[in-house]
Design a protein around this motif. Sequence first.
Motif, mmCIF file in Angstrom:
data_model
loop_
_atom_site.group_PDB
_atom_site.id
_atom_site.type_symbol
_atom_site.label_atom_id
_atom_site.label_comp_id
_atom_site.label_asym_id
_atom_site.label_seq_id
_atom_site.Cartn_x
_atom_site.Cartn_y
_atom_site.Cartn_z
ATOM 1 N N PHE A 1 17.656 -23.637 12.302
ATOM 2 C CA PHE A 1 18.571 -22.565 12.304
ATOM 3 C C PHE A 1 19.019 -22.285 10.728
ATOM 4 C CE2 PHE A 1 23.140 -21.073 12.313
ATOM 5 C CZ PHE A 1 22.676 -19.794 12.795
ATOM 6 N N MET B 1 1.146 3.865 -3.031
ATOM 7 C CA MET B 1 0.790 5.424 -2.771
ATOM 8 C C MET B 1 1.786 6.440 -3.519
ATOM 9 S SD MET B 1 -0.613 5.365 0.860
ATOM 10 C CE MET B 1 -2.064 6.495 1.279
ATOM 11 N N VAL C 1 15.856 -21.127 8.709
ATOM 12 C CA VAL C 1 15.525 -19.789 9.067
ATOM 13 C C VAL C 1 16.671 -18.504 8.641
ATOM 14 C CG1 VAL C 1 15.187 -18.099 10.819
ATOM 15 C CG2 VAL C 1 14.239 -20.366 10.992
ATOM 16 N N THR C 2 17.853 -18.883 8.958
ATOM 17 C CA THR C 2 18.917 -18.067 8.407
ATOM 18 C C THR C 2 19.005 -17.916 6.896
ATOM 19 O OG1 THR C 2 20.146 -19.080 10.254
ATOM 20 C CG2 THR C 2 21.409 -17.565 8.744
ATOM 21 N N GLN D 1 17.649 -10.474 2.941
ATOM 22 C CA GLN D 1 18.662 -9.442 3.114
ATOM 23 C C GLN D 1 19.137 -9.224 1.577
ATOM 24 O OE1 GLN D 1 19.136 -8.611 6.210
ATOM 25 N NE2 GLN D 1 21.007 -7.372 6.134
ATOM 26 N N MET E 1 17.174 -7.270 -0.361
ATOM 27 C CA MET E 1 17.403 -6.027 0.048
ATOM 28 C C MET E 1 18.377 -5.198 -0.546
ATOM 29 S SD MET E 1 16.893 -4.170 3.783
ATOM 30 C CE MET E 1 15.904 -5.617 4.440
ATOM 31 N N ARG F 1 1.018 -1.160 0.070
ATOM 32 C CA ARG F 1 -0.075 0.225 0.022
ATOM 33 C C ARG F 1 0.837 1.271 -0.014
ATOM 34 N NH1 ARG F 1 -1.189 3.168 4.324
ATOM 35 N NH2 ARG F 1 -3.040 4.596 3.965
ATOM 36 N N GLY F 2 1.856 1.425 0.803
ATOM 37 C CA GLY F 2 2.651 2.534 0.986
ATOM 38 C C GLY F 2 3.563 2.530 -0.327
ATOM 39 N N PHE G 1 11.213 -13.036 4.919
ATOM 40 C CA PHE G 1 11.555 -13.148 6.113
ATOM 41 C C PHE G 1 10.166 -13.655 6.900
ATOM 42 C CE2 PHE G 1 13.652 -8.665 5.795
ATOM 43 C CZ PHE G 1 15.163 -9.465 5.833
ATOM 44 N N LEU H 1 9.780 -20.929 11.990
ATOM 45 C CA LEU H 1 9.823 -20.890 13.344
ATOM 46 C C LEU H 1 8.497 -21.339 13.925
ATOM 47 C CD1 LEU H 1 12.101 -18.030 14.335
ATOM 48 C CD2 LEU H 1 12.625 -20.224 14.816
ATOM 49 N N ASP I 1 23.326 0.889 -2.171
ATOM 50 C CA ASP I 1 24.065 2.034 -1.356
ATOM 51 C C ASP I 1 24.070 1.876 0.168
ATOM 52 O OD1 ASP I 1 24.000 3.033 -3.978
ATOM 53 O OD2 ASP I 1 22.108 4.321 -3.440
ATOM 54 N N GLU I 2 22.841 1.510 0.322
ATOM 55 C CA GLU I 2 22.385 1.547 1.902
ATOM 56 C C GLU I 2 23.098 -0.130 2.336
ATOM 57 O OE1 GLU I 2 18.566 1.041 4.268
ATOM 58 O OE2 GLU I 2 18.056 2.664 2.962
ATOM 59 N N GLY I 3 23.940 -0.064 3.370
ATOM 60 C CA GLY I 3 24.445 -1.201 3.646
ATOM 61 C C GLY I 3 24.182 -2.208 4.422
ATOM 62 N N ASN J 1 16.024 -15.637 5.907
ATOM 63 C CA ASN J 1 16.530 -14.274 6.105
ATOM 64 C C ASN J 1 17.577 -13.687 5.345
ATOM 65 O OD1 ASN J 1 14.474 -13.916 8.290
ATOM 66 N ND2 ASN J 1 16.178 -14.950 9.841
ATOM 67 N N LEU J 2 18.667 -14.591 4.966
ATOM 68 C CA LEU J 2 19.809 -13.966 4.066
ATOM 69 C C LEU J 2 19.056 -13.654 2.799
ATOM 70 C CD1 LEU J 2 22.736 -15.997 5.272
ATOM 71 C CD2 LEU J 2 22.374 -13.639 5.658
#
Lengths: 431, 472
Positions: free
Chosen positions: A409, A318, A412-413, A420, A423, A314-315, A358, A365, A429-431, A416-417
Motif C-alpha cells: 500500500f 505532435m 503504490v501510494t 500526482q 502533475m 507522441r501526442g 503511475f 501491484l 492551476d489545475e487542482g 502514485n503521489l
Amino acid sequence: MMGDAKDILAESPSLSKIIFRRFWSKWYNKLLLGLLSIMVFITIFADFLANNRPLYCVHQGETHFPVYLEYKQWIFDTPRPDAFLNDDWKSVDYEKAIWPLVAYKSGELDIDNMGFVAPGKGKKSSDNWKPHLLGTDRKGRDVASGMIHGTRVALLIGLIAMFIAFIIGVLLGSMAGYYGDNGIHVSRVRVILNVIAIPWVYFWAYYVRRFALADAAANGPFFFLGELFISLVILFLVFGVAHLLASIIERIPRLGNKKPFPLDSLIMRGIEVVSTMPTIVLVLAVVSIVSQSLFWVMATIGLVGWTGIARLIRGELMRIRELGYIEASRALGFSEIRIMWRHAIPNALGPVLIHTAFGIAAAVLIEAFLSFLGIGSSADMMTWGKLLKQAKGEMEAWWVALFPGGAIFVTVTLFNLIGQGIMSAMNPDEG
Amino acid sequence: MLAYIIRRIWLFFPTLIVISLAIFWLYVNAPYDPAEDELKQEEGEVTFMDRVGYEREYDRIRRKFDLDIPSFYISLNSLSETDTLYKIRGKKYRQTLSRLSYRCGDWTRVAEYKSNLEALEGDLYRMSVDSLTRKPLALLKDHVRDLKKYHDYENLSAVIGKIEERVTLDSAVMGLTPRHESLSTSFENMRSTGAWWNNYIPKLTWNGRNNRYHNWMGGFIFFDFGDSYRGGTVNSYFKGKFQPTLTLSLISLVITFVLSIFLGVISAMYKGRWPDYMISGILFVLYSLPSFWVAIVLVFYFANPNYLHWFPTYGLGDDYNLSWWQAPFLNWNHYILPLICWTYGGLAILTRQVRRSMVQTLNQDFIRTAKAKGLSVWRVAFKHALRNSLIPIITIFGSALPLLIAGSIVLEEIFTIGGMGQLLYRSVAGNPDFPVVFTIIMLMAFVTMLSYLIVDLLYVWADPRVKLTKKQ
C-alpha cells in the motif's frame, strides 16, 4: 548582443528546474522523496540489513566480515573460511560479533519457530538465536527479513520494468509524433529492400547462430553478451547492405522518387497490437513457458507496458513540432536528430514522467499479485505477495497480513503521489 | 463518417492476424509436450511390444494435438537441415539431430546415421532377453540412449567404441556386429563431412494448409478450440466458466460507471472544497490497496463464523437452476463481497477522469450561458455539462472489461468462484495446460480488440468531428 542572450539564458532556469523547484517547495513532496530514498537504501543494502551471518565477527582470534565475504565469494568465487563451511552461522561461538538488524536471510527456515510465531516471541533454537522482530510465517521464515528483501524485489521490478517501457515508449512515441506520416521521405526501393532484409537478419543473426547463443547463455552472461554482439554486428551488416543496394538502385531516375513513409500509422498499429495483450495473463503464460524468474516478469511487463508512454509522448510531440522554437532551430540548421533529442523530447517528458511514476506503482501491484499466486520468483526468494498469501484464512497471524499489505500500500501510494506531485508541479492551476 | 466506419472495421482484421501470430508464436514455443511422458517409460526394462505400444501412443498424442504437422504455412530452415524435424520422436532426440545436422552440414548423412541408429535400437529391443543377454542388452540400450542425447563427436565416438567393445567381446550379442558396423561407418561419414556453408543458405518450404496455425485459427471460427492436455476438449473446460466472470464483471462495470459519474460530478462541482478532497482522498487510498489483500481481509472478518458471519465464505451460490439474470438477485449475499473487490479499484480511476473532464466542461462558455439563463446549478451539471464530459470517458470503457477479467484471476481464487480467472490460474499451475491457457489469451485479446473497435465507433457517434488520422 550574444553576451546579453547568454546572460538571460543563464538567469532563466530551465523548465525542468522550475518544475523540480515547484515540486520540492511542498513539504509533503520532500517527505515522499525521503521515503523513496529510504526504500532505495533498503534495496541496495538489503543483505547488510537482513542476513543470517554477522556483519563483523571475531572467531578463534580471526576477524571476519561475513556479509562482505558473501559478495566476494559471489564475484571472485573465493572459498568460505573452514569454520563457516556449512553455512550455519548461528551455532558458532564468536568472541565478538555484530549482527545485522534482522539476523535472518530471506527464505531461511527457523524450524523451531514454524507456524506463525508472533513478533518478539519464539523459542531460542541456537546459541546466537535472535528474536523475530516481526514474527515468522507458516514455514518459520522471518517476516522482517522477508519484508526487507521483498522491498528489493518490488522496487527492482517496478523500476526496471518501467525503465524498459520508458526507453521503448519514448523512442517509438517520439518518432511517431515528431515525424508523423509525412515527416520522412523514402524511396519505395529502400523500403522494399529493408523489408526483404528482415527474414535474412532473422536467419543469419538468430537462426544460424541459435546453438551458439544457447550455449553461450548456458556458460554465463558475459559469453552471451559476446555472442549477442556478433549477432548485432550481422544485423547491422545486413541492413547496411540493403541500404547500400538501395542507394545504388535509387540512381535509376524513376526509382529514386521519394514518397512519405507512414511511420506514425505503422507505430500506432504496433501500439494497438501490443496494448491488446492482457499484461497479467501474458506474464503468467511467459513465466510458465520460460522459467520462474523475476527477469522474465520484468521483461514482459516492460515489453508490454510501453504503449501508454508512447501514446503520450507522441501526442506531446505532435503539438511541440508545430511550435515556433522548433521551426527556429530548423532555421538555424540543426540536424533533425539534435532538434528531437535536445529540444523537442525534453519538453515532452513531463507527462511521460507522471505516467512512468503511475506505471511503477502498477508494476509493483502486478508483482505482488503474481507472487500472491506463487508465480514469477524462485521458491527461496521472499516477496511481499508470498507473505501475504499465507494470510489467507490465517488472519490471527495479523503480522503476515498487516506488514506486507501495508508495504504494498505504502509503495503504490508513494509512486502514485509522486506522479500526482509532478502533475501539480507542472500545471499549478489545475487542482 | 461511413467511410471512417468501414475503414476502422477493415483495420480490425490485419491487427487481429498480427495478434494471433504473436500469441501463436508463444504457444508454439511452450515447452511442455504431453507426449514426452510416453517415451520416459522406455527407461525401464521393456519388451519390443511395449515399445511399439509406447511409440504408437506417442504418435497418437502428437497427432491429437497437431504436433506432428508443421507449425505454419511456411518454414525457414537452412540447407543443412530437414524440414520435417517435427516428425521425429522425442524432444531431446530432435535437438540432438538438429545439432548434428548443424555440425555436419548435410542432412542426408545425418539421416543415414539416424536410420542405422534406429535399426540397431530396434534389434536391441527385438532380441529375446535371457540370462545371457540381459546384462549386455541393458548396457547396449543405455549406450543407444546416450547416442540419442549426445551431439558432440568426441562423446559419440566414445559411446560407439563402447558398443563395439560389447558387441565383439560378448558372444551373446555378437549377432549385432553388422548393425554396429554400418552405424560406425555412417557415423564416420557424418563426421568427415564438414559442409558448414550449408548452414548459411536459407531454404524456404511451403507446408500447405495442413499446419497448426491454420487448424487452430480455423477452429476458432467454429468455437472449436481443440483438445486440452488434461483430457477432454478445451470447450468442456469452458462450460459454465464464462457466466460467473462475465456477470461479476458486467455488474461491477455498471456500478463503477454509475458511482463514478455521481462522485466525479460532485467533486467537480465542489472543486477545491471538502467534498472534493474527501472523495479524492478516499478513492486515492482505495486505489493503492491491492484488491487481493482487501479480499482476504473482507472474507476473514465478514464471512467467518468466529467474527461476523454476514456473508457466505465461498462460491456464488449453488442453485444451478437459476438463469444468469436471476442468480445475482436471489443469491445477492454471495455477490456483495466479490463485487466490492471487483469495483473499488476501477472506481478511483474513473472518478478522476469524470472529475477532470467535468472541470474542463464547466469552464466553457455554454455553461456560463446556461447558468445565466437562470437554470439551477445541478440541472446545468447533469443536463448540460455531463453529456459533454462523457465523451472522453468512453475510451476508458474499452480497457475496463479486459482489466476486470485479468483481476478475476486472483479474486476468483480467493472467493472460490469457478470462473475464467480460476480456470486460467489452475491451467497455468503444475504442468501447464497450454491449449486452455492460449485459447483464453486469444479470446481475451479478441474481446479487447472488439471493445476498442466499439469504443472507436461510439466515439464517432458521440463526436462526429473525430477522424481516423487524428485518432489519439
